[in-house]
Design a protein around this motif. Structure first.
Motif, PDB file in Angstrom:
ATOM      1  N   VAL A   2       0.813  -1.252  -0.030  1.00 15.12           N
ATOM      2  CA  VAL A   2      -0.114   0.205  -0.084  1.00 15.12           C
ATOM      3  C   VAL A   2       0.772   1.225   0.077  1.00 15.12           C
ATOM      4  N   GLN A   3       0.610   2.031  -1.008  1.00  8.21           N
ATOM      5  CA  GLN A   3       1.472   3.418  -1.017  1.00  8.21           C
ATOM      6  C   GLN A   3       0.273   4.511  -1.137  1.00  8.21           C
ATOM      7  N   LEU A   4       0.750   5.671  -0.616  1.00  8.15           N
ATOM      8  CA  LEU A   4       0.097   6.862  -0.782  1.00  8.15           C
ATOM      9  C   LEU A   4       0.854   8.023  -1.182  1.00  8.15           C
ATOM     10  N   VAL A   5       0.338   8.589  -2.231  1.00 11.04           N
ATOM     11  CA  VAL A   5       1.166   9.642  -2.568  1.00 11.04           C
ATOM     12  C   VAL A   5       0.453  10.975  -2.948  1.00 11.04           C
ATOM     13  N   GLU A   6       0.754  12.035  -1.872  1.00 14.26           N
ATOM     14  CA  GLU A   6       0.014  13.102  -1.872  1.00 14.26           C
ATOM     15  C   GLU A   6       0.749  14.300  -3.025  1.00 14.26           C
ATOM     16  N   SER A   7      -0.113  15.043  -3.389  1.00 13.15           N
ATOM     17  CA  SER A   7       0.218  16.187  -4.233  1.00 13.15           C
ATOM     18  C   SER A   7      -0.704  17.460  -4.072  1.00 13.15           C
ATOM     19  N   GLY A   8       0.030  18.549  -4.641  1.00 21.33           N
ATOM     20  CA  GLY A   8      -1.030  19.815  -4.653  1.00 21.33           C
ATOM     21  C   GLY A   8      -0.577  20.761  -3.685  1.00 21.33           C
ATOM     22  N   GLY A   9       0.194  20.742  -2.609  1.00 23.26           N
ATOM     23  CA  GLY A   9       0.576  21.638  -1.852  1.00 23.26           C
ATOM     24  C   GLY A   9       1.145  22.903  -2.388  1.00 23.26           C
ATOM     25  N   GLY A  10       1.677  23.840  -1.820  1.00 27.33           N
ATOM     26  CA  GLY A  10       2.278  25.156  -2.217  1.00 27.33           C
ATOM     27  C   GLY A  10       2.030  26.198  -1.296  1.00 27.33           C
ATOM     28  N   LEU A  11       2.434  27.311  -1.927  1.00 24.67           N
ATOM     29  CA  LEU A  11       2.456  28.555  -1.194  1.00 24.67           C
ATOM     30  C   LEU A  11       1.253  29.329  -1.780  1.00 24.67           C
ATOM     31  N   VAL A  12       0.386  29.868  -0.941  1.00 19.80           N
ATOM     32  CA  VAL A  12      -0.707  30.499  -1.564  1.00 19.80           C
ATOM     33  C   VAL A  12      -1.343  31.716  -0.514  1.00 19.80           C
ATOM     34  N   GLN A  13      -1.890  32.662  -0.996  1.00 17.54           N
ATOM     35  CA  GLN A  13      -2.146  34.213  -0.176  1.00 17.54           C
ATOM     36  C   GLN A  13      -3.420  33.791   0.615  1.00 17.54           C
ATOM     37  N   PRO A  14      -3.530  34.514   1.540  1.00 16.64           N
ATOM     38  CA  PRO A  14      -4.916  34.349   2.583  1.00 16.64           C
ATOM     39  C   PRO A  14      -6.049  34.674   1.462  1.00 16.64           C
ATOM     40  N   GLY A  15      -6.863  33.752   1.659  1.00 21.69           N
ATOM     41  CA  GLY A  15      -8.241  33.784   1.079  1.00 21.69           C
ATOM     42  C   GLY A  15      -8.109  32.825  -0.346  1.00 21.69           C
ATOM     43  N   GLY A  16      -6.873  32.474  -0.823  1.00 22.51           N
ATOM     44  CA  GLY A  16      -6.872  31.679  -1.767  1.00 22.51           C
ATOM     45  C   GLY A  16      -7.018  30.244  -1.757  1.00 22.51           C
ATOM     46  N   SER A  17      -7.004  29.436  -2.885  1.00 19.25           N
ATOM     47  CA  SER A  17      -7.663  27.952  -2.768  1.00 19.25           C
ATOM     48  C   SER A  17      -6.317  27.080  -3.195  1.00 19.25           C
ATOM     49  N   LEU A  18      -6.419  25.826  -2.717  1.00 20.64           N
ATOM     50  CA  LEU A  18      -5.644  24.695  -3.144  1.00 20.64           C
ATOM     51  C   LEU A  18      -6.533  23.388  -3.204  1.00 20.64           C
ATOM     52  N   TYR A  78      -9.058  13.816  -2.408  1.00 23.67           N
ATOM     53  CA  TYR A  78      -8.830  15.046  -2.766  1.00 23.67           C
ATOM     54  C   TYR A  78      -9.405  15.792  -1.601  1.00 23.67           C
ATOM     55  N   LEU A  79      -8.959  17.020  -1.167  1.00 18.24           N
ATOM     56  CA  LEU A  79      -9.196  17.845  -0.304  1.00 18.24           C
ATOM     57  C   LEU A  79      -9.311  19.535  -1.073  1.00 18.24           C
ATOM     58  N   GLN A  80     -10.339  19.924  -1.235  1.00 15.75           N
ATOM     59  CA  GLN A  80     -10.449  21.220  -1.730  1.00 15.75           C
ATOM     60  C   GLN A  80     -10.548  22.192  -0.869  1.00 15.75           C
ATOM     61  N   MET A  81      -9.743  23.218  -0.775  1.00 19.53           N
ATOM     62  CA  MET A  81      -9.506  24.100   0.278  1.00 19.53           C
ATOM     63  C   MET A  81      -9.719  25.241   0.030  1.00 19.53           C
ATOM     64  N   ASN A  82     -10.664  26.163   0.271  1.00 21.23           N
ATOM     65  CA  ASN A  82     -10.958  27.764  -0.076  1.00 21.23           C
ATOM     66  C   ASN A  82     -10.731  28.471   0.999  1.00 21.23           C
ATOM     67  N   SER A  83     -10.615  29.639   0.771  1.00 19.39           N
ATOM     68  CA  SER A  83     -10.841  30.822   1.924  1.00 19.39           C
ATOM     69  C   SER A  83      -9.492  30.628   2.830  1.00 19.39           C
ATOM     70  N   LYS A  85      -6.380  30.540   5.335  1.00 15.93           N
ATOM     71  CA  LYS A  85      -6.058  31.515   6.393  1.00 15.93           C
ATOM     72  C   LYS A  85      -4.585  31.020   6.807  1.00 15.93           C
ATOM     73  N   PRO A  86      -3.600  31.889   7.241  1.00 17.19           N
ATOM     74  CA  PRO A  86      -2.311  31.747   7.743  1.00 17.19           C
ATOM     75  C   PRO A  86      -2.267  30.482   8.704  1.00 17.19           C
ATOM     76  N   GLU A  87      -3.130  30.282   9.583  1.00 18.30           N
ATOM     77  CA  GLU A  87      -3.685  29.345  10.318  1.00 18.30           C
ATOM     78  C   GLU A  87      -3.579  27.833   9.637  1.00 18.30           C
ATOM     79  N   ASP A  88      -4.117  27.885   8.427  1.00 13.87           N
ATOM     80  CA  ASP A  88      -4.046  26.546   7.786  1.00 13.87           C
ATOM     81  C   ASP A  88      -2.562  26.079   7.311  1.00 13.87           C
ATOM     82  N   THR A  89      -1.660  26.728   7.425  1.00 16.90           N
ATOM     83  CA  THR A  89      -0.150  26.397   7.382  1.00 16.90           C
ATOM     84  C   THR A  89       0.101  25.107   7.791  1.00 16.90           C
ATOM     85  N   ALA A  90       0.514  24.163   7.414  1.00 13.53           N
ATOM     86  CA  ALA A  90       0.895  22.698   8.019  1.00 13.53           C
ATOM     87  C   ALA A  90       1.321  21.903   6.766  1.00 13.53           C
ATOM     88  N   VAL A  91       1.879  20.832   7.300  1.00 14.53           N
ATOM     89  CA  VAL A  91       2.027  19.446   6.329  1.00 14.53           C
ATOM     90  C   VAL A  91       0.723  18.621   6.501  1.00 14.53           C
TER      91      VAL A  91
END
Length: 114
Positions: A2-18, A78-83, A85-91
């Motif tokens: 079993v292997q899990l491979v994440e992708s899609g992270g990065g740097l985004v401004q507050p209010g942005g989406s990933l 998937y995880l759609q992240m909208n709006s 915030k700086p406090e969402d910063t994490a791994v």
């Protein structure tokens, strides 16, 4: 194996989406999966889960902003992240409950900053 491979992270401004993705090497049709995150100096916390039946659960801090979903045909979570915030910063890491064991991906960094 079993292997899990994440992708899609990065740097985004507050209010942005990933949108994060977690590709599994096995079928996820009958399994509960979830997204978790760990910020520097803090314990890992649950972000959202989705059961085999499609029921979802969210941490209060992300309700109304994040959406967990899956594509069974692609064995991808998937995880759609909208709006954001700086406090969402994490791994952010995905977890798969499979045959009585928990499997984790390697994690993807999400940084919310101006």
């Amino acid at each position: 194996q079993v292997q899990l491979v994440e992708s899609g992270g990065g740097l985004v401004q507050p209010g942005g989406s990933l949108r994060l993705s977690c590709a599994a090497s096995v079928s996820i049709r009958l399994n509960t999966m979830g997204w978790y995150r760990q910020a520097p100096g803090k314990q890992r916390e649950l972000v959202a889960t989705i059961t085999s039946g499609g029921s979802t659960n969210y941490a209060d801090s992300v309700k109304g902003r994040f959406t967990i979903s899956r594509d069974i045909a692609k064995s991808t979570l998937y995880l759609q992240m909208n709006s954001l915030k700086p406090e969402d910063t994490a791994v952010y890491s995905c977890k798969l409950d499979y045959s009585g064991m928990d499997y984790w991906g390697q994690g993807t960094q999400v940084t919310v900053s101006s």
